[in-house]
Design a protein around this motif. Structure first.
Motif, short mmCIF file in Angstrom:
data_model
loop_
_atom_site.label_atom_id
_atom_site.label_comp_id
_atom_site.label_asym_id
_atom_site.label_seq_id
_atom_site.Cartn_x
_atom_site.Cartn_y
_atom_site.Cartn_z
N GLY A 182 -2.13 -57.78 -19.35
CA GLY A 182 -0.82 -57.14 -19.36
C GLY A 182 -0.84 -55.65 -19.54
N ASP A 183 0.32 -55.01 -19.30
CA ASP A 183 0.45 -53.56 -19.25
C ASP A 183 -0.58 -52.97 -18.28
OD1 ASP A 183 2.57 -53.68 -20.96
OD2 ASP A 183 1.67 -52.47 -22.54
N LEU A 184 -0.60 -53.55 -17.09
CA LEU A 184 -1.52 -53.07 -16.06
C LEU A 184 -0.99 -51.79 -15.44
CD1 LEU A 184 -2.40 -56.46 -14.35
CD2 LEU A 184 -3.32 -55.41 -16.43
N VAL A 185 0.31 -51.56 -15.51
CA VAL A 185 0.91 -50.32 -15.02
C VAL A 185 1.65 -49.65 -16.17
CG1 VAL A 185 1.13 -51.17 -12.66
CG2 VAL A 185 3.03 -51.49 -14.25
N GLU A 186 1.89 -48.35 -16.00
CA GLU A 186 2.62 -47.61 -17.03
C GLU A 186 4.08 -48.03 -17.05
OE1 GLU A 186 3.40 -45.10 -20.14
OE2 GLU A 186 1.51 -45.88 -19.39
N ASN A 187 4.71 -48.04 -15.91
CA ASN A 187 6.09 -48.51 -15.77
C ASN A 187 6.31 -49.03 -14.36
OD1 ASN A 187 7.05 -47.80 -18.40
ND2 ASN A 187 7.24 -45.68 -17.75
N ASP A 188 6.16 -48.13 -13.39
CA ASP A 188 6.47 -48.44 -12.00
C ASP A 188 5.26 -49.02 -11.28
OD1 ASP A 188 9.10 -47.42 -12.21
OD2 ASP A 188 8.32 -45.38 -12.04
N PRO A 189 5.47 -49.68 -10.15
CA PRO A 189 4.34 -50.09 -9.31
C PRO A 189 3.47 -48.90 -8.96
CG PRO A 189 6.39 -51.08 -8.54
CD PRO A 189 6.77 -50.10 -9.59
N VAL A 190 2.18 -49.16 -8.72
CA VAL A 190 1.23 -48.07 -8.50
C VAL A 190 1.50 -47.35 -7.18
CG1 VAL A 190 -1.22 -47.50 -8.30
CG2 VAL A 190 -0.48 -49.30 -9.87
N ARG A 191 1.85 -48.10 -6.15
CA ARG A 191 2.13 -47.55 -4.81
C ARG A 191 0.96 -46.68 -4.32
NH1 ARG A 191 7.31 -46.81 -7.44
NH2 ARG A 191 8.78 -48.38 -6.67
N HIS A 215 5.29 -53.34 -20.26
CA HIS A 215 5.45 -52.21 -19.35
C HIS A 215 5.69 -52.65 -17.91
CE1 HIS A 215 4.74 -48.39 -21.57
NE2 HIS A 215 4.34 -49.24 -22.48
N GLU A 216 5.23 -53.81 -17.50
CA GLU A 216 5.53 -54.29 -16.16
C GLU A 216 7.04 -54.42 -15.96
OE1 GLU A 216 1.60 -54.31 -16.19
OE2 GLU A 216 2.52 -55.75 -17.55
N PHE A 217 7.75 -54.75 -17.02
CA PHE A 217 9.19 -54.97 -16.93
C PHE A 217 10.00 -53.69 -17.08
CE2 PHE A 217 7.62 -59.21 -17.69
CZ PHE A 217 8.45 -60.00 -16.92
N TYR A 218 9.34 -52.57 -17.41
CA TYR A 218 10.06 -51.30 -17.47
C TYR A 218 10.31 -50.74 -16.06
CZ TYR A 218 8.83 -51.32 -22.43
OH TYR A 218 8.68 -51.66 -23.76
N GLY A 219 9.60 -51.29 -15.07
CA GLY A 219 9.80 -50.91 -13.68
C GLY A 219 10.15 -52.15 -12.86
N ASP A 220 9.73 -52.15 -11.61
CA ASP A 220 9.99 -53.27 -10.70
C ASP A 220 8.85 -54.27 -10.85
OD1 ASP A 220 10.41 -55.02 -8.61
OD2 ASP A 220 10.95 -53.47 -7.16
N VAL A 221 9.05 -55.26 -11.72
CA VAL A 221 7.97 -56.19 -12.03
C VAL A 221 7.55 -56.98 -10.79
CG1 VAL A 221 9.57 -57.99 -12.81
CG2 VAL A 221 7.21 -58.02 -13.60
N ASP A 222 8.49 -57.37 -9.95
CA ASP A 222 8.14 -58.16 -8.76
C ASP A 222 7.27 -57.36 -7.80
OD1 ASP A 222 9.56 -60.38 -9.67
OD2 ASP A 222 11.44 -59.66 -8.81
N ALA A 223 7.58 -56.06 -7.64
CA ALA A 223 6.76 -55.22 -6.77
C ALA A 223 5.37 -55.04 -7.34
CB ALA A 223 7.44 -53.86 -6.56
N THR A 224 5.27 -54.90 -8.66
CA THR A 224 3.95 -54.77 -9.30
C THR A 224 3.14 -56.04 -9.10
OG1 THR A 224 4.73 -53.20 -10.96
CG2 THR A 224 2.77 -54.48 -11.51
N ASP A 254 5.57 -61.83 -20.52
CA ASP A 254 5.85 -60.97 -21.68
C ASP A 254 6.98 -61.56 -22.50
OD1 ASP A 254 5.92 -58.52 -23.30
OD2 ASP A 254 7.83 -58.20 -22.27
N ILE A 255 6.76 -61.73 -23.80
CA ILE A 255 7.76 -62.38 -24.64
C ILE A 255 9.00 -61.50 -24.83
CG2 ILE A 255 6.11 -63.85 -25.84
CD1 ILE A 255 6.19 -61.86 -28.17
#
Length: 379
Positions: A182-191, A215-224, A254-255
């Motif tokens: 988890g927390d593989l990205v800071e917030n947004d998808p890497v793009r 942090h996956e849920f602070y951005g677009d989790v589905d895109a990540t 993520d809980i």
């Protein structure tokens, strides 16, 4: 609310460090007070602007965002020895003749500590090796190597090139499976077009698996999720799979995201492990399969419930091991088992301090880590 509190703390520490440095003869004799405090005001304005601009954009906005995070870390670390001197000297009321020298030494110590923290935050994560005895592991799987990493926070600070270096580290360990906690990205998808081929370079016969962090849920989790799936990563979102005969791998979302949906802390865990591991494995022998659980946050309720449900090994991240001392004490109050290995009534919990960092790219004292786990069957 969190950002407001952080801004207040950052501002107070900035002014405190500036005020103490202004009393040093080496500064006071060379820089006029008006010039000094004008500079202090300018740096504070850049810091505040950087906080609001953020550091995700890979253009001119990256610089003030990164400066703000780094400056916050530096003033936190520099304030520690300066505050220690103030306490010892009664904020300058005692041993007045020695105060300038003591403050000068504290300022130098603070700079050296900040430099060390930057070095620890920017260096490659170290590989930490453990042997873990799983009470239900079949003898045929004795010696299986699992590599786990968490909190890489891909984004403005770390990109696919950094991840590629970690892939080389991981492949050198010859893992059977790679687990991303988890927390593989800071917030947004890497793009980043290089992400998928970088991930596909991971060599793990039993697969590369991941769970979401906050942090996956602070951005677009589905895109990540899709980005990592394109690189061959398989996500466990409140489900379990048979990793090998007699070995189950489970993962929960993520809980924090689950609770925002109105679920209880352990709803995802109960749903994931509702079917006994032996039944899912289809062994037909009545012998329970060993179960590894991936859960980003080591919340006490989840840890205790996992042990009660018969999990053999639980892997978590999130805490960063405190990242910058003395915040480790605050983190430990929230998560009592905040780093390292813990025996929870026969279940082994391992909380990694993560391979990356959040906020300032600094770590005091320990560097980031990648975990190599050699699974052992009971003797």
């Amino acid at each position: 609310m969190f950002s407001i509190v952080l801004n207040i703390i950052g501002t107070l520490l900035h002014l405190y460090v500036a005020a103490r440095l202004a009393t040093l003869p080496a500064i006071g004799s060379r820089i006029a007070p008006r010039a000094w405090w004008s500079g202090v005001l300018f740096i504070w304005l850049v810091y505040i602007a950087g906080v609001h601009i953020g550091d995700e954009a890979l253009d001119w906005r990256w610089w003030p965002g990164q400066f703000a995070l780094t400056w916050l870390g530096i003033v936190v670390v520099m304030a520690l020895p300066l505050l220690a001197v103030d306490i010892v000297t009664g904020f300058g009321a005692w041993w007045r003749a020695a105060v300038p020298a003591l403050r000068g030494g504290a300022a130098l110590a603070g700079l050296l500590l900040a430099a060390f923290a930057l070095f620890q935050g920017m260096r490659a994560p170290v590989v930490v090796e453990h042997e873990v005895v799983l009470r239900n592991l079949p003898g045929a799987l004795d010696g299986t190597v699992i590599v786990a990493l968490s909190d890489i926070h891909l984004g403005a600070q770390r990109r696919s090139q950094w991840l590629g270096q970690r892939v080389q580290q991981i492949n050198a360990l010859q893992p059977a499976a790679v687990l991303m906690l988890g927390d593989l990205v800071e917030n947004d998808p890497v793009r980043d077009a290089r992400l998928a081929p970088t991930l596909r370079a991971l060599e793990a016969p039993l697969g590369v698996w991941a769970v979401t962090g906050n942090h996956e849920f602070y951005g677009d989790v589905d895109a990540t999720v899709r980005e990592f799936q394109e690189g061959g990563v398989r996500w466990l979102r409140d489900r379990q799979v048979e990793l090998a005969p007699g070995l189950m791998l489970a993962g929960i979302d993520d809980i924090g995201a689950a609770m925002r949906r109105g679920d209880k802390l352990t709803t995802g865990l109960a749903r994931t492990l509702a079917v006994p591991a032996a039944a899912v494995a289809g062994t037909g022998t009545g012998t329970r399969a060993a179960t590894i659980l991936m859960a980003h946050i080591p919340a006490t309720g989840v840890v205790d419930a996992a042990g009660a449900l018969g999990v053999d090994l639980m892997l978590s991240g999130h805490t960063h091991g405190g990242q910058i001392w003395p915040f480790s004490y605050a983190v430990q109050r929230r998560f009592p088992r905040f780093v390292g290995a813990h025996d929870i009534g026969g279940m082994i919990l391992y909380v990694t301090r993560g391979a990356g960092s959040w906020g300032p790219r600094m770590r005091l004292w320990q560097p980031g880590e990648i975990i190599k786990l050699t699974l052992r069957a009971p003797s």
